[in-house]
Design a protein around this motif. Sequence first.
Motif, PDB file in Angstrom:
ATOM      1  N   SER A  16     -37.856  47.515  34.550  1.00 51.17           N
ATOM      2  CA  SER A  16     -38.125  48.520  33.517  1.00 51.17           C
ATOM      3  C   SER A  16     -38.960  49.658  34.078  1.00 51.17           C
ATOM      4  CB  SER A  16     -38.895  47.881  32.352  1.00 51.17           C
ATOM      5  OG  SER A  16     -38.143  46.877  31.716  1.00 51.17           O
ATOM      6  N   VAL A  62     -26.206  53.749  28.057  1.00 54.22           N
ATOM      7  CA  VAL A  62     -27.595  53.288  28.004  1.00 54.22           C
ATOM      8  C   VAL A  62     -27.945  52.620  26.680  1.00 54.22           C
ATOM      9  CG1 VAL A  62     -28.246  55.133  29.590  1.00 54.22           C
ATOM     10  CG2 VAL A  62     -28.615  55.431  27.131  1.00 54.22           C
ATOM     11  N   ARG A  65     -30.333  49.499  25.932  1.00 54.35           N
ATOM     12  CA  ARG A  65     -31.245  49.289  27.058  1.00 54.35           C
ATOM     13  C   ARG A  65     -32.373  50.324  27.093  1.00 54.35           C
ATOM     14  NH1 ARG A  65     -29.429  49.994  32.064  1.00 54.35           N
ATOM     15  NH2 ARG A  65     -27.806  51.506  31.490  1.00 54.35           N
ATOM     16  N   MET A  81     -37.016  52.489  29.557  1.00 52.82           N
ATOM     17  CA  MET A  81     -35.779  52.039  30.174  1.00 52.82           C
ATOM     18  C   MET A  81     -35.925  50.582  30.579  1.00 52.82           C
ATOM     19  SD  MET A  81     -34.777  55.377  32.458  1.00 52.82           S
ATOM     20  CE  MET A  81     -36.011  55.049  33.710  1.00 52.82           C
ATOM     21  N   ASP A  82     -35.133  49.729  30.001  1.00 58.18           N
ATOM     22  CA  ASP A  82     -35.149  48.297  30.291  1.00 58.18           C
ATOM     23  C   ASP A  82     -33.817  47.857  30.879  1.00 58.18           C
ATOM     24  OD1 ASP A  82     -36.906  48.019  27.206  1.00 58.18           O
ATOM     25  OD2 ASP A  82     -37.785  47.919  29.215  1.00 58.18           O
ATOM     26  N   ASN A  83     -33.831  46.705  31.525  1.00 61.78           N
ATOM     27  CA  ASN A  83     -32.613  46.153  32.126  1.00 61.78           C
ATOM     28  C   ASN A  83     -31.888  47.209  32.959  1.00 61.78           C
ATOM     29  OD1 ASN A  83     -30.588  44.303  32.712  1.00 61.78           O
ATOM     30  ND2 ASN A  83     -29.473  44.677  30.804  1.00 61.78           N
ATOM     31  N   LYS A  85     -30.007  49.222  35.838  1.00 61.36           N
ATOM     32  CA  LYS A  85     -28.883  48.886  36.700  1.00 61.36           C
ATOM     33  C   LYS A  85     -28.814  49.892  37.851  1.00 61.36           C
ATOM     34  CE  LYS A  85     -26.234  47.335  32.662  1.00 61.36           C
ATOM     35  NZ  LYS A  85     -24.980  47.501  31.895  1.00 61.36           N
ATOM     36  N   ASP A  88     -27.974  53.437  37.117  1.00 59.11           N
ATOM     37  CA  ASP A  88     -28.955  54.291  36.447  1.00 59.11           C
ATOM     38  C   ASP A  88     -29.712  55.170  37.443  1.00 59.11           C
ATOM     39  OD1 ASP A  88     -29.682  51.506  34.329  1.00 59.11           O
ATOM     40  OD2 ASP A  88     -28.498  53.283  33.797  1.00 59.11           O
TER      41      ASP A  88
END
Length: 113
Positions: A16, A62, A65, A81-83, A85, A88
């Motif tokens: 994150s 997004v 997430r 911003m979580d999880n 990738k 991103d």
Amino acid sequence: VGLVESGGGLVQPGGSLRLSCTAPGVPFTINAMGWYRQAPGKERELIARVTSRGAPDYADSVKGRFTISRDNAKKSVTLQMDNLKPEDTAVYYCNRNPPYSTWGQGTPVTVSS
């Protein structure tokens, strides 16, 4: 308009980050604000926006997430911003939505193991 983004960095997939933006020159309370990103070799895209009343909207890439929020008193916009990738990975910018022609420096985000 003095847009200043911060909070980017290097993070592993699944991690994150919290991005912040201040916009002292924007008539903040009457404008929707957005977070945009530009990945290497790609055009800048809008990924999240928040209306002047605080209603959020997200790009499909997004949704679920990322979370956008705003503080009108501080003229700031935040992107949680979580999880994260690898896809991103990009330079992230904030701006009015629709955007002014002037952009800030952006803050780079790299998602890599």
